[in-house]
Design an enzyme around this catalytic site. Structure first.
Site, mmCIF file in Angstrom:
data_model
loop_
_atom_site.group_PDB
_atom_site.id
_atom_site.type_symbol
_atom_site.label_atom_id
_atom_site.label_comp_id
_atom_site.label_asym_id
_atom_site.label_seq_id
_atom_site.Cartn_x
_atom_site.Cartn_y
_atom_site.Cartn_z
ATOM 1 N N TYR A 50 1.964 7.025 -7.286
ATOM 2 C CA TYR A 50 1.340 8.292 -7.826
ATOM 3 C C TYR A 50 2.174 9.372 -7.709
ATOM 4 C CZ TYR A 50 -2.696 5.168 -6.977
ATOM 5 O OH TYR A 50 -3.438 4.091 -6.778
ATOM 6 N N GLU A 71 0.942 -1.354 0.030
ATOM 7 C CA GLU A 71 0.219 0.020 -0.198
ATOM 8 C C GLU A 71 0.937 1.097 0.049
ATOM 9 O OE1 GLU A 71 -2.712 -0.512 -0.771
ATOM 10 O OE2 GLU A 71 -3.473 -2.341 -0.041
ATOM 11 N N GLU A 101 -11.246 -0.913 -1.365
ATOM 12 C CA GLU A 101 -10.288 -1.413 -2.481
ATOM 13 C C GLU A 101 -11.009 -2.040 -3.687
ATOM 14 O OE1 GLU A 101 -7.514 -4.267 -0.469
ATOM 15 O OE2 GLU A 101 -6.429 -2.482 -0.079
HETATM 16 MN MN MN3 Z 1 -3.437 -0.048 -2.703
HETATM 17 MN MN MN3 Z 2 -4.816 -3.075 -1.127
#
Ligand code: MN3
Ligand code: MN3
Length: 322
Positions: A105, A98, A158
């Site tokens: 980004y 994560e 998610e």
């Molecule tokens: Mn993620």
């Molecule tokens: Mn995830």
């Protein structure tokens, strides 16, 4: 012999084989943003209108926020309710990825955007009411919810809430634009597909232990939450996409993914939308093989992590039974 103060994790004694298979899948598909040649997308980027560029920036700002929540709060909270020590190890892997997602980004921004644009993106992200509302709604459940409620929040985040943002890079990929940016997004989607399936599976183990009455109560809560999040997501989608004229097709994509989130949790779909209703250009973007098939070998220092398999439809609709 002393009493056990702390038990060592034993991977030769697996209580739940899904922990092991998920660990293997996630470590096999490990990747880093720094291996993707993002600057190859600069020509495409320069060809986009100002409105398109701004939308892409905001979209990725929003995704950064959601991945930040997952990396900082989400996995931390889910770790408190593990059923096995191996589940905790899997969540550790997920938590690190994560952070990779959230960071990737920024790699996109630093390649495509000016410093002033990046500042505007983060200012927008950190103050947009719909984005902040979804972060708050999910995070409050992480902090105060039951073990099962937290897993619902994670799967909704998610498998559903990310897709208002994923739509944009998939749309461009389907139009043969921003292929390397899309590569990152597809690697993220591939990870999220495993995360959503795994956490949904752990949810179902707990859910099946409830009485029928408790199940019904949780189910009602879950559908209410999904609907509340969907309404907020509609407003968010309108703000992001009205000017481009994409709003309605993004909403279709959202409803389709909301159903997939429910499916991960072992529940019936809420919306009538199916894959056939989604813009085929976007579905095409999802099913395209990865463009940098052997990008790990570009590192050139012997740090070969293995090749990344082309993404298949089944990766997007991943099952734990493969
Ligand atoms: Mn993620
Ligand atoms: Mn995830």
């Amino acid at each position: 012999m002393a009493e056990t103060y702390y038990a060592a994790i034993n991977w030769n004694e697996i209580e739940d084989i899904i922990d092991k298979s998920t660990w293997e899948k996630l470590t096999e598909q490990f990747w880093l943003d720094t291996r993707i040649p993002l600057s190859n997308d600069l020509d495409d980027w320069r060809g986009l209108s100002e409105l398109e560029k701004q939308t892409v920036g905001h979209v990725f700002g929003g995704l950064t926020l959601l991945d930040t929540v997952q990396s900082e709060s989400g996995m931390e909270q889910l770790r408190k309710d593990v059923r096995t020590p191996h589940e905790e190890a899997v969540l550790n892997n997920i938590q690190f990825m994560e952070s990779v997602h959230a960071k990737s980004y920024s790699s996109i921004f630093s390649t495509l955007n000016t410093k002033a644009e990046i500042e505007e993106i983060f200012e927008w992200t950190n103050t947009n009411p719909y984005l902040q509302k979804k972060a708050e709604r999910i995070n409050e459940i992480y902090k105060n919810g039951s073990a099962l409620e937290k897993k619902v929040a994670s799967v909704f985040l998610e498998t559903f809430l990310f897709y208002s943002g994923f739509y944009t890079p998939l749309y461009y990929l389907g139009n043969n634009k921003l292929a390397n940016v899309a590569e990152i997004i597809k690697l993220i989607i591939r990870d999220e597909s495993v995360h959503g399936t795994y956490i949904g599976y752990k949810f179902q183990l707990g859910f099946n232990e409830l009485t029928e009455e408790e199940q019904q109560k949780l189910r009602d809560w879950m559908y209410d939450l999904l609907y509340e999040l969907y309404e907020n997501e509609e407003r968010y989608t309108e703000e992001l996409y009205d000017a481009l004229g994409w709003t309605e097709e993004v909403k279709t994509f959202l409803r389709y993914n909301a159903n997939k989130a429910l499916m991960n949790l072992g529940q019936d779909p809420l919306f009538p939308d199916t894959a056939n209703d989604v813009n085929p250009i976007v579905m095409n973007g999802i099913s395209t093989g990865t463009s940098n098939h052997d990008f790990f070998s570009q590192v050139g220092n012997g740090y070969l992590l293995g090749t990344v398999e082309a993404m298949q439809d089944e990766d997007y609709f991943i099952g734990m039974d493969e």
